[in-house]
Design a protein around this motif. Structure first.
Motif, mmCIF file in Angstrom:
data_model
loop_
_atom_site.group_PDB
_atom_site.id
_atom_site.type_symbol
_atom_site.label_atom_id
_atom_site.label_comp_id
_atom_site.label_asym_id
_atom_site.label_seq_id
_atom_site.Cartn_x
_atom_site.Cartn_y
_atom_site.Cartn_z
ATOM 1 N N ALA A 5 0.788 -1.188 0.067
ATOM 2 C CA ALA A 5 0.002 0.121 -0.367
ATOM 3 C C ALA A 5 1.116 1.274 -0.081
ATOM 4 C CB ALA A 5 -1.125 -0.087 0.947
ATOM 5 N N PHE A 9 0.522 3.775 -2.809
ATOM 6 C CA PHE A 9 -0.494 5.003 -2.463
ATOM 7 C C PHE A 9 1.005 6.359 -2.869
ATOM 8 C CE2 PHE A 9 -3.089 3.478 1.385
ATOM 9 C CZ PHE A 9 -3.851 3.024 0.543
ATOM 10 N N ILE A 19 -7.839 -0.011 -5.317
ATOM 11 C CA ILE A 19 -7.643 -1.660 -3.967
ATOM 12 C C ILE A 19 -7.181 -2.986 -5.118
ATOM 13 C CG2 ILE A 19 -8.701 -3.278 -2.578
ATOM 14 C CD1 ILE A 19 -10.582 -1.318 -1.952
ATOM 15 N N VAL A 22 -3.361 -2.269 -5.007
ATOM 16 C CA VAL A 22 -2.368 -2.081 -3.986
ATOM 17 C C VAL A 22 -2.632 -3.823 -3.834
ATOM 18 C CG1 VAL A 22 -2.900 -2.181 -1.676
ATOM 19 C CG2 VAL A 22 -3.722 0.085 -2.466
ATOM 20 N N CYS A 23 -3.831 -4.726 -4.022
ATOM 21 C CA CYS A 23 -4.000 -6.189 -4.220
ATOM 22 C C CYS A 23 -2.656 -6.505 -5.263
ATOM 23 C CB CYS A 23 -5.702 -6.948 -4.367
ATOM 24 S SG CYS A 23 -6.379 -6.548 -3.037
ATOM 25 N N PHE A 33 -7.828 -8.502 1.220
ATOM 26 C CA PHE A 33 -8.083 -7.888 1.258
ATOM 27 C C PHE A 33 -9.330 -7.110 2.062
ATOM 28 C CE2 PHE A 33 -10.078 -2.730 1.353
ATOM 29 C CZ PHE A 33 -8.113 -2.556 1.613
ATOM 30 N N LYS A 40 -10.151 1.381 1.989
ATOM 31 C CA LYS A 40 -8.935 1.868 1.662
ATOM 32 C C LYS A 40 -8.497 3.073 2.299
ATOM 33 C CE LYS A 40 -9.245 4.526 -2.551
ATOM 34 N NZ LYS A 40 -8.415 5.103 -3.518
ATOM 35 N N LEU A 43 -7.014 0.854 5.439
ATOM 36 C CA LEU A 43 -5.333 1.147 5.299
ATOM 37 C C LEU A 43 -4.773 1.950 5.710
ATOM 38 C CD1 LEU A 43 -3.620 -1.328 3.725
ATOM 39 C CD2 LEU A 43 -4.281 -0.906 1.784
ATOM 40 N N PHE A 44 -4.937 3.169 4.850
ATOM 41 C CA PHE A 44 -4.012 4.196 4.679
ATOM 42 C C PHE A 44 -3.952 3.995 6.699
ATOM 43 C CE2 PHE A 44 -2.936 8.489 5.466
ATOM 44 C CZ PHE A 44 -2.046 8.633 4.397
#
Length: 193
Positions: A5, A9, A19, A22-23, A33, A40, A43-44
């Protein structure tokens, strides 16, 4: 997934990242995920929390190498502050990536009340942990805040954030000014216990 991520990012921004990207970078499925994160943004926030706790741990570790005698003179104190800060901060590229991502997420929080509440809640928890860590560090060095600890943290974080932004700009004087500002601020708000 957090490392992937960060990379995604940093490349395309929090808003620009999908997403799926990232995956793919992490080698996980969407199902994996969603079994760990609801969004998302969540996740951040997890990535931010890991980063902040890593900095706090590095700070406490860095202080174990400080020579208390070096703190007896203003020059030694400033040199020690510079060394401790340098040992805690990521390299220049990671610092620039974090700065951009944090600013972008803060703008997102300003626009979305649901994200704002989670962001504010997380920031309050992390600030509390930072106060506790800095109080432990300073007690070990025979120091204390000369102002209310909450005010001190807000001042230090503001100076740090200004320094991060200045470090991204091409002017070398901006970086030097930001570093000097943080040193002067520490001189003003930290005193012997």
């Amino acid at each position: 997934m957090l490392d992937a991520a960060f990379e995604v990012f940093a490349q395309v921004g929090v808003q620009g990242a999908s997403i799926e990207a990232v995956c793919e970078a992490a080698g996980f499925t969407r199902g994996a995920f969603y079994s760990n994160f609801a969004s998302k943004e969540e996740l951040f926030l997890a990535l931010t929390e890991r980063e902040a706790r890593g900095h706090l741990g590095a700070l406490e570790q860095a202080v174990t190498t400080v020579d208390p005698a070096a703190l007896q003179t203003p020059e030694g104190f400033r040199a020690t502050v510079r060394e401790v800060i340098a040992s805690v901060l990521p390299d220049q590229a990671a610092k620039a990536s974090w700065c951009v991502m944090e600013l972008e997420f803060e703008l997102l929080a300003l626009r979305d009340p649901q994200i704002a509440q989670r962001y504010v809640d997380q920031q309050q928890v992390l600030r509390g942990e930072m106060i506790a860590a800095l109080n432990r560090v300073m007690a070990a060095l025979g120091l204390r805040f000369a102002v209310d600890e909450h005010v001190a943290i807000d001042l230090l974080l503001g100076a740090h954030e200004a320094g991060q932004r200045a470090a991204m700009l091409p002017a070398e004087t901006s970086r030097k000014d930001a570093s000097a500002m943080l040193e002067v601020l520490v001189d003003l708000i930290v005193t012997p216990a």
